[in-house]
Write an enzyme that holds these catalytic residues in place. Sequence first.
Site, PDB file in Angstrom:
ATOM      1  CE  LYS A 276     -32.099 -29.672  17.167  1.00 41.97           C
ATOM      2  NZ  LYS A 276     -33.670 -29.876  16.819  1.00 41.97           N
ATOM      3  NE  ARG A 350     -41.079 -23.259  20.929  1.00 45.18           N
ATOM      4  CZ  ARG A 350     -41.972 -24.036  20.403  1.00 45.18           C
ATOM      5  NH1 ARG A 350     -42.682 -24.506  20.766  1.00 45.18           N
ATOM      6  NH2 ARG A 350     -41.627 -24.972  19.225  1.00 45.18           N
TER       7      ARG A 350
HETATM    8  N1  BES Z   1     -33.936 -25.603  15.664  1.00 40.70           N
HETATM    9  C1  BES Z   1     -35.011 -26.308  15.875  1.00 40.70           C
HETATM   10  C2  BES Z   1     -36.037 -26.388  14.599  1.00 40.70           C
HETATM   11  C3  BES Z   1     -35.618 -27.197  13.286  1.00 40.70           C
HETATM   12  C4  BES Z   1     -35.737 -28.334  13.113  1.00 40.70           C
HETATM   13  C5  BES Z   1     -35.117 -26.171  12.414  1.00 40.70           C
HETATM   14  C6  BES Z   1     -35.382 -29.190  11.825  1.00 40.70           C
HETATM   15  C7  BES Z   1     -34.412 -26.948  11.311  1.00 40.70           C
HETATM   16  C8  BES Z   1     -34.610 -27.901  10.972  1.00 40.70           C
HETATM   17  C9  BES Z   1     -35.982 -26.013  16.885  1.00 40.70           C
HETATM   18  O1  BES Z   1     -35.123 -25.441  18.110  1.00 40.70           O
HETATM   19  C10 BES Z   1     -36.424 -27.362  17.526  1.00 40.70           C
HETATM   20  O2  BES Z   1     -35.605 -28.122  17.729  1.00 40.70           O
HETATM   21  N2  BES Z   1     -37.623 -27.563  17.743  1.00 40.70           N
HETATM   22  C11 BES Z   1     -38.400 -28.539  18.014  1.00 40.70           C
HETATM   23  C12 BES Z   1     -39.803 -28.038  18.911  1.00 40.70           C
HETATM   24  C13 BES Z   1     -40.343 -29.383  19.342  1.00 40.70           C
HETATM   25  C14 BES Z   1     -39.373 -29.849  20.528  1.00 40.70           C
HETATM   26  C15 BES Z   1     -41.560 -28.814  19.965  1.00 40.70           C
HETATM   27  C16 BES Z   1     -38.764 -29.546  16.842  1.00 40.70           C
HETATM   28  O3  BES Z   1     -39.129 -28.885  15.768  1.00 40.70           O
HETATM   29  O4  BES Z   1     -38.568 -30.571  16.784  1.00 40.70           O
HETATM   30 ZN    ZN Z   2     -33.989 -26.844  19.305  1.00 42.52          ZN
END
Ligand code: BES
Ligand code: ZN
Length: 496
Positions: A276, A350
Amino acid sequence: MQITLETKPYATLETDALVTYVFEGDDPITGRSADVDKAGGGALKKIAASGELTGKTLELTLLHSPAGLKAARLLVVGAGKKNQFNVAALRKIAGAALRLLKAKSAKNFAFLAGEELSVEDAAQAIAEGLNTGDFETDKYKTEKKDKKIESVSLVGFSDAGKANAEQGLRRGSIIAESQNFARDLINEPSNKLTPRVLAEKAQAMAKESGLAVDVLEEKKIEELKMGALLSVAQGGPEPPRMIVVTYTPANAKPGAPVIGLVGKAVTFDTGGISIKPADGMEKMKYDMAGGATMLGAMRALAGLKPNVKVICVVPATENMPGGTAQKPGDIQTAMSGKTIEVLNTDAEGRLIIADAITYAKQLGVTHIVDAATLTGAIVVALANVNVGVFSGADQTWTDKLLASAKAVGEKMWQLPMDDEYREFIKGSFADIQNIGSGKGGGSITGAWFIREFAGDTPWIHLDIAGTAWNDDAKPWLAKGPTGVALRTLVHLVSTF
Ligand code: BES
Ligand code: ZN
Ligand code: ZN
């Protein structure tokens, strides 16, 4: 903070403040507040006539040394339009009153309830609003504010309503304290709350509440072939845990439905190798909010003793980008036997939910709700206002949850789950891939991925990524963890 019922006339109470609320309209000073005002020579009516007091939602008017009252202050809270008043509004009024009076160094106050709602609902909402409003996130500050509300008395309930008010007060306190238990976990930074520590805290909570608990350690997780959970955990040195907490009602019947509450607990989500951006990454300590909320719900259920068995399954891990981390393109075999192409290691929630659901089904759950901070896309769709709701084929199960959300005043919005979206996650080299193929609908494809593991079992997915954390303080709630969905889940189980 102690909350008690008080049946003495409110005008005679020696307290730091008396709180009342008024509705928006031509004459906000009517009903209860008019009674309060009469004794004091009409000061409120005068302020209302000047336009300063209108009854608009959460408008706060504070009077000192109010005539006709023994209270040191009179706080009048705007309740908005009377025809829109409900338990959610009353909860916010109680929370906002508490937070204002605490800031003003009051030590105690009396809250004068109105007669718009049933006695039990009103007492419950006030207890919830006060307890959740009192929660602060200053645990790690060495210089704490010494401002503290020590006691609140609820006034305005008649002798006849006393038993119902006590009942509501008890329910509301149990639910709000459990919500605060969850919020405290969510607020913990990842160096203080690893998967192992979360498991220990779950064990302590279960013991205290009289719930059964079983924590699977990595050896057992390997034996059970939870390949999806293990693939996320392999990126860092902290071992994963699968936490199982069970509530069994006294009169449990064989063959009766069993509710499964599954919650994502990534104690820190760096994204893994699909790392991230640095900006805002600190917030990813709350990526275990789903798991914390389910544990909090179990704590509440232990106190409320509903008639249905509930099994809570919380997969806990970090998502780290170490040298042993999984890499994009890796193929993993989940506990169910399904193979998964991990195209993005940041779509880890997931993966761990998949194995938790498979395990919950093995333990005998017949109805599932999962809660997860699953996608950033849900923030785009619904912002921090609504929880995203996704349903399997059994819409009646989902309708029950939506009705519970409405009853407790939590905003939730169902999104579509058409078969077309399922196509987005068809694997090229394995059964299924963990992200959609670049066509949008990120929250829906995430939900579809989980649904593949729920199979035919009635299942609901709650995406709480937008709603589990308040970026700004609200008048009724501190900045930080909200504990969203807990009240809905407790209502759903209690009315099942
Ligand atoms: N924990 C994150 C989702 C998230 C994002 C929670 C912002 C709170 C605030 C999750 O594990 C994630 O990173 N999801 C990705 C999925 C994508 C790679 C398909 C996302 O939402 O960017
Ligand atoms: Zn994630
Ligand atoms: Zn995550």
